[in-house]
Design an enzyme around this catalytic site. Structure first.
Site, short mmCIF file in Angstrom:
data_model
loop_
_atom_site.label_atom_id
_atom_site.label_comp_id
_atom_site.label_asym_id
_atom_site.label_seq_id
_atom_site.Cartn_x
_atom_site.Cartn_y
_atom_site.Cartn_z
N GLU A 1 7.60 1.50 5.23
CA GLU A 1 7.09 0.45 6.11
C GLU A 1 7.39 -0.90 5.48
O GLU A 1 7.24 -1.07 4.26
CB GLU A 1 5.57 0.63 6.28
CG GLU A 1 4.92 -0.41 7.19
CD GLU A 1 3.40 -0.22 7.33
OE1 GLU A 1 2.87 0.76 6.77
OE2 GLU A 1 2.77 -1.07 7.99
N HIS B 1 0.83 -1.21 0.00
CA HIS B 1 0.00 0.00 0.00
C HIS B 1 0.85 1.25 0.00
O HIS B 1 2.05 1.20 0.28
CB HIS B 1 -0.96 0.02 1.20
CG HIS B 1 -0.31 0.06 2.56
ND1 HIS B 1 -0.14 -1.05 3.34
CD2 HIS B 1 0.20 1.10 3.28
CE1 HIS B 1 0.46 -0.71 4.49
NE2 HIS B 1 0.67 0.59 4.47
N HIS C 1 3.73 7.53 3.35
CA HIS C 1 4.72 6.45 3.37
C HIS C 1 4.42 5.42 2.28
O HIS C 1 3.36 5.45 1.66
CB HIS C 1 4.78 5.77 4.76
CG HIS C 1 3.57 5.00 5.15
ND1 HIS C 1 2.49 5.55 5.83
CD2 HIS C 1 3.23 3.69 4.98
CE1 HIS C 1 1.57 4.63 6.05
NE2 HIS C 1 1.99 3.47 5.53
#
Lengths: 148, 148
Positions: free
Chosen positions: B138, B8, B89
């Site tokens: 991440e 994502h 992010h």
């Protein structure tokens, strides 16, 4: 309009060469494409492939590395604020670029300049980040051979 | 390490409710998920699905909308600088979170805090944007049922 595939995320960099080393050596990417100039847009471009949910590399959302071509580049301001580079835009696919243009115009969204040929060789346009919840948004017509 | 799927992109927003309207009414997304609190990380989260290269919705890279849960949220600073929100992010999948943690430590990359459970219910950690070419990154372990 129906939300299309997230074709790529645009990542600005002061050096595509350095970014390619980073994606290869730190992130473990296989570098499959060569950089090229997109002179009309004042940027040098290189795509990095990612795998899709089935693990097929090149079928996932791509990373589009973009480096300024000279001080007149529209990226120069971004890199002054973010000297290391970073996330610059998102790009969604549509089936028909003219229909999409009319759709966003009908929603009162500011389109930045004329429809032109983008890094994948298909027509694209950009939408103003202030009209798109803070995201510079590129809309591109799906390449005709993609996914078939 | 081999580059994993772009699970994502994290998009900060002052209001998930407003963002969901935007993704539905402007971008044409089908909203298939409910917002939920990720109290440990100080954010409210909602995923928006996109199609993959075969047009399968929910198989493409997701948009993770994140809204601050109170003024102590790590998002508060980002939204002060970007009141409309924007790209926050990127999140890549790995097969084994502990191996990935050792890999990035071995590369001298700063990991932000301990490995913890993320929005998809699998272990995650974040890497410092200054060590990742300007991108807050991440790393998440692939959900065991995904893609099978």
């Amino acid at each position: 309009m129906k939300l299309g595939r997230l074709n790529h995320i645009g990542v600005a960099t002061p050096s595509i060469e350095e970014s390619l080393r980073y994606y290869r050596d730190v992130m473990g990417a296989t570098i499959a494409h060569e950089p090229f100039d997109l002179a009309e847009q004042g940027v040098k471009v290189c795509f990095v492939d990612t795998p899709d949910a089935q693990g097929e590399v090149g079928k996932g959302t791509q990373i589009e590395l973009i480096e300024p071509l000279g001080p007149e580049s529209p990226l120069t301001g971004f890199l002054q604020k973010n000297p290391q580079g970073g996330q610059h835009h998102v790009c969604y696919e549509v089936e028909d670029i003219e229909q999409a243009r009319s759709w966003f115009e009908g929603k009162g969204k500011r389109i930045l300049g004329p429809t032109r040929i983008g890094a994948h060789g298909t027509p694209i346009f950009f939408l103003h980040p202030k009209d798109m919840m803070g995201q510079l948004t590129e809309i591109m017509e799906t390449p005709k051979a993609a996914g078939h």
